[in-house]
Design a protein around this motif. Structure first.
Motif, PDB file in Angstrom:
ATOM      1  N   ALA A  11      26.851   7.355 -46.584  1.00  0.00           N
ATOM      2  CA  ALA A  11      26.656   8.541 -45.763  1.00  0.00           C
ATOM      3  C   ALA A  11      27.159   8.271 -44.342  1.00  0.00           C
ATOM      4  CB  ALA A  11      25.171   8.910 -45.721  1.00  0.00           C
ATOM      5  N   PRO A  12      27.429   9.323 -43.576  1.00  0.00           N
ATOM      6  CA  PRO A  12      27.745   9.128 -42.165  1.00  0.00           C
ATOM      7  C   PRO A  12      26.596   8.406 -41.452  1.00  0.00           C
ATOM      8  CG  PRO A  12      28.243  11.380 -42.845  1.00  0.00           C
ATOM      9  CD  PRO A  12      27.498  10.748 -43.974  1.00  0.00           C
ATOM     10  N   ALA A  13      26.916   7.600 -40.459  1.00  0.00           N
ATOM     11  CA  ALA A  13      25.901   6.805 -39.774  1.00  0.00           C
ATOM     12  C   ALA A  13      24.809   7.667 -39.157  1.00  0.00           C
ATOM     13  CB  ALA A  13      26.558   5.928 -38.709  1.00  0.00           C
ATOM     14  N   GLU A  14      25.159   8.876 -38.746  1.00  0.00           N
ATOM     15  CA  GLU A  14      24.185   9.736 -38.078  1.00  0.00           C
ATOM     16  C   GLU A  14      23.370  10.587 -39.049  1.00  0.00           C
ATOM     17  OE1 GLU A  14      28.045  12.015 -38.417  1.00  0.00           O
ATOM     18  OE2 GLU A  14      27.429   9.959 -37.911  1.00  0.00           O
ATOM     19  N   ALA A  15      23.650  10.516 -40.354  1.00  0.00           N
ATOM     20  CA  ALA A  15      22.950  11.357 -41.334  1.00  0.00           C
ATOM     21  C   ALA A  15      21.481  10.942 -41.443  1.00  0.00           C
ATOM     22  CB  ALA A  15      23.625  11.255 -42.697  1.00  0.00           C
ATOM     23  N   ARG A  16      20.631  11.909 -41.751  1.00  0.00           N
ATOM     24  CA  ARG A  16      19.212  11.664 -41.961  1.00  0.00           C
ATOM     25  C   ARG A  16      18.774  12.420 -43.212  1.00  0.00           C
ATOM     26  NH1 ARG A  16      20.616   8.525 -38.878  1.00  0.00           N
ATOM     27  NH2 ARG A  16      19.721   7.888 -36.862  1.00  0.00           N
ATOM     28  N   ILE A  17      17.869  11.814 -43.989  1.00  0.00           N
ATOM     29  CA  ILE A  17      17.368  12.480 -45.187  1.00  0.00           C
ATOM     30  C   ILE A  17      15.857  12.644 -45.061  1.00  0.00           C
ATOM     31  CG2 ILE A  17      19.200  11.698 -46.717  1.00  0.00           C
ATOM     32  CD1 ILE A  17      17.407   9.502 -47.728  1.00  0.00           C
ATOM     33  N   ALA A  18      15.320  13.663 -45.740  1.00  0.00           N
ATOM     34  CA  ALA A  18      13.893  13.953 -45.721  1.00  0.00           C
ATOM     35  C   ALA A  18      13.270  13.486 -47.031  1.00  0.00           C
ATOM     36  CB  ALA A  18      13.665  15.452 -45.513  1.00  0.00           C
ATOM     37  N   LEU A  19      12.514  12.393 -46.968  1.00  0.00           N
ATOM     38  CA  LEU A  19      11.800  11.872 -48.124  1.00  0.00           C
ATOM     39  C   LEU A  19      10.305  11.942 -47.839  1.00  0.00           C
ATOM     40  CD1 LEU A  19      13.865   8.648 -48.966  1.00  0.00           C
ATOM     41  CD2 LEU A  19      14.256  10.995 -49.746  1.00  0.00           C
ATOM     42  N   SER A  20       9.528  12.208 -48.860  1.00  0.00           N
ATOM     43  CA  SER A  20       8.088  12.312 -48.691  1.00  0.00           C
ATOM     44  C   SER A  20       7.462  10.923 -48.543  1.00  0.00           C
ATOM     45  CB  SER A  20       7.463  13.011 -49.898  1.00  0.00           C
ATOM     46  OG  SER A  20       6.066  12.831 -49.915  1.00  0.00           O
ATOM     47  N   PRO A  21       6.962  10.577 -47.371  1.00  0.00           N
ATOM     48  CA  PRO A  21       6.293   9.282 -47.234  1.00  0.00           C
ATOM     49  C   PRO A  21       5.030   9.208 -48.082  1.00  0.00           C
ATOM     50  CG  PRO A  21       5.992  10.594 -45.250  1.00  0.00           C
ATOM     51  CD  PRO A  21       6.972  11.321 -46.096  1.00  0.00           C
ATOM     52  N   PHE A  22       4.388  10.363 -48.321  1.00  0.00           N
ATOM     53  CA  PHE A  22       3.211  10.359 -49.177  1.00  0.00           C
ATOM     54  C   PHE A  22       3.584   9.949 -50.589  1.00  0.00           C
ATOM     55  CE2 PHE A  22       0.248  12.299 -52.166  1.00  0.00           C
ATOM     56  CZ  PHE A  22      -0.957  11.798 -51.696  1.00  0.00           C
ATOM     57  N   ARG A  23       4.694  10.485 -51.091  1.00  0.00           N
ATOM     58  CA  ARG A  23       5.112  10.101 -52.443  1.00  0.00           C
ATOM     59  C   ARG A  23       5.462   8.621 -52.502  1.00  0.00           C
ATOM     60  NH1 ARG A  23       9.234  12.411 -56.172  1.00  0.00           N
ATOM     61  NH2 ARG A  23       7.959  11.124 -57.558  1.00  0.00           N
ATOM     62  N   ILE A  24       6.157   8.115 -51.489  1.00  0.00           N
ATOM     63  CA  ILE A  24       6.512   6.694 -51.481  1.00  0.00           C
ATOM     64  C   ILE A  24       5.247   5.848 -51.534  1.00  0.00           C
ATOM     65  CG2 ILE A  24       7.586   4.852 -50.125  1.00  0.00           C
ATOM     66  CD1 ILE A  24       9.554   6.953 -49.085  1.00  0.00           C
ATOM     67  N   TYR A  25       4.212   6.282 -50.769  1.00  0.00           N
ATOM     68  CA  TYR A  25       2.927   5.564 -50.772  1.00  0.00           C
ATOM     69  C   TYR A  25       2.160   5.785 -52.069  1.00  0.00           C
ATOM     70  CZ  TYR A  25      -2.126   6.146 -50.380  1.00  0.00           C
ATOM     71  OH  TYR A  25      -3.468   6.180 -50.650  1.00  0.00           O
ATOM     72  N   ASN A  26       1.944   7.043 -52.393  1.00  0.00           N
ATOM     73  CA  ASN A  26       1.040   7.382 -53.482  1.00  0.00           C
ATOM     74  C   ASN A  26       1.623   7.071 -54.847  1.00  0.00           C
ATOM     75  OD1 ASN A  26      -1.576   8.753 -54.205  1.00  0.00           O
ATOM     76  ND2 ASN A  26      -0.163  10.113 -55.300  1.00  0.00           N
ATOM     77  N   ASP A  27       2.947   7.227 -54.977  1.00  0.00           N
ATOM     78  CA  ASP A  27       3.604   6.982 -56.258  1.00  0.00           C
ATOM     79  C   ASP A  27       4.255   5.605 -56.337  1.00  0.00           C
ATOM     80  OD1 ASP A  27       2.840   9.546 -56.776  1.00  0.00           O
ATOM     81  OD2 ASP A  27       4.842  10.421 -56.691  1.00  0.00           O
ATOM     82  N   GLU A  28       4.101   4.832 -55.283  1.00  0.00           N
ATOM     83  CA  GLU A  28       4.699   3.493 -55.209  1.00  0.00           C
ATOM     84  C   GLU A  28       6.180   3.517 -55.579  1.00  0.00           C
ATOM     85  OE1 GLU A  28       2.428   0.505 -57.272  1.00  0.00           O
ATOM     86  OE2 GLU A  28       0.912   0.487 -55.686  1.00  0.00           O
TER      87      GLU A  28
END
Length: 284
Positions: free
Chosen positions: A203-220
């Protein structure tokens, strides 16, 4: 990448001259595929065996002049002897295969796992083949639906033009091979609990994505990256040489050097798959 520069980091060629300090064993006329990586060897990541994370990272075609030219200078240590039965075109595919080998090592795969690969371009199709070889069941997604029959021919379990067409199916792991923010977010959202997500596309260096931190935590959920080549070039050459990776399904266009601008436009249009510059080529 500095400018001006001669690009070209996926390449193979014939040795036409040897430097004064080249060790024995190499001769003029030898055919080689070349690892473009230029690691400093003395920074902390290099000393820890992570040269691809070198603090002074460089690569032929990225930080120094590369192979879209008649001649290119490379370190002898980066050369790998090309078997006689492999063409120049196949030799140039070793580098992208080596990136995919590193990516597969990063994400890991167990036999029977369900993988989603987003992006059925060259890198996605190489990734598909390596994952299937490791025993995964692979679903391929690409908005350029003209690429999907090739993915199906290579053994994809299922294909689709968009993740939304998969009826909510959840996957053990997903791989983005596009570098496009919407594709990355969709690949992440399609994971089951405990799933793994590989950011493989650039991806371009300036790109940003929206990921759910709750899912990363809760769903490991595990999110990993894969940067270029790391101790994977020799393995990639073996995979290409033995036919474990179907290169013929990937090679679509070879243009002569003087048609480099046309090659770029063909690649950008999405009409071709692996578009190469081949000295002496006449088609295009």
């Amino acid at each position: 990448t500095p400018y001006p520069i001669v690009p070209g980091h996926e390449f193979a060629g014939e040795i036409v001259e040897l430097g004064p300090d080249v060790p024995g064993g190499w001769q003029v006329g030898d055919r080689v595929a070349v690892d473009p990586s230029l690691f400093c060897g003395y920074c902390d990541p290099c000393r820890a065996g992570h040269g691809n994370l070198c603090e002074n990272w460089g690569a032929t075609g990225d930080t120094v002049d590369g192979a879209f030219a008649e001649y290119v200078s490379v370190p002898s240590a980066n050369c790998y002897r090309l078997p006689g039965h492999l063409s120049w075109q196949e030799g140039a595919l070793v580098e992208p295969v080596s990136c995919a080998v590193h990516g597969v090592r990063r994400i890991g795969v167990e036999a029977g796992e369900r993988f989603l690969v987003v992006g059925a371009g060259t890198m996605g199709l190489i990734m598909q083949q390596l994952l299937q070889r490791a025993g995964a069941r692979v679903t391929m997604v690409d908005r350029n639906t003209a690429r999907l029959p090739r993915a199906k021919d290579l053994g994809a379990h299922a294909v689709a033009g968009d993740v939304s067409e998969l009826d909510g199916e959840r996957f053990d792991a997903s791989v983005d091979c596009t570098g496009a923010v919407p594709a990355m977010e969709a690949a992440f959202d399609a994971l089951r609990r405990g799933g793994r997500f590989l950011v493989f596309g650039v991806a371009p260096a300036e790109a940003r994505i929206a990921l759910s931190p709750f899912r990363i935590y809760n769903d490991e959920i595990t999110v990993v990256g894969s940067m270029a080549v790391l101790h994977s070039y020799g393995a990639a050459l073996d995979l290409v040489a033995t036919g474990a990776v179907d290169t013929h399904a990937l090679l679509t266009d070879a243009l002569p050097l003087e048609k480099f601008p046309e090659a770029l436009e063909l690649m950008r249009s999405g009409a071709g798959l692996k578009v190469q510059v081949l000295p002496g080529a006449t088609n295009g």
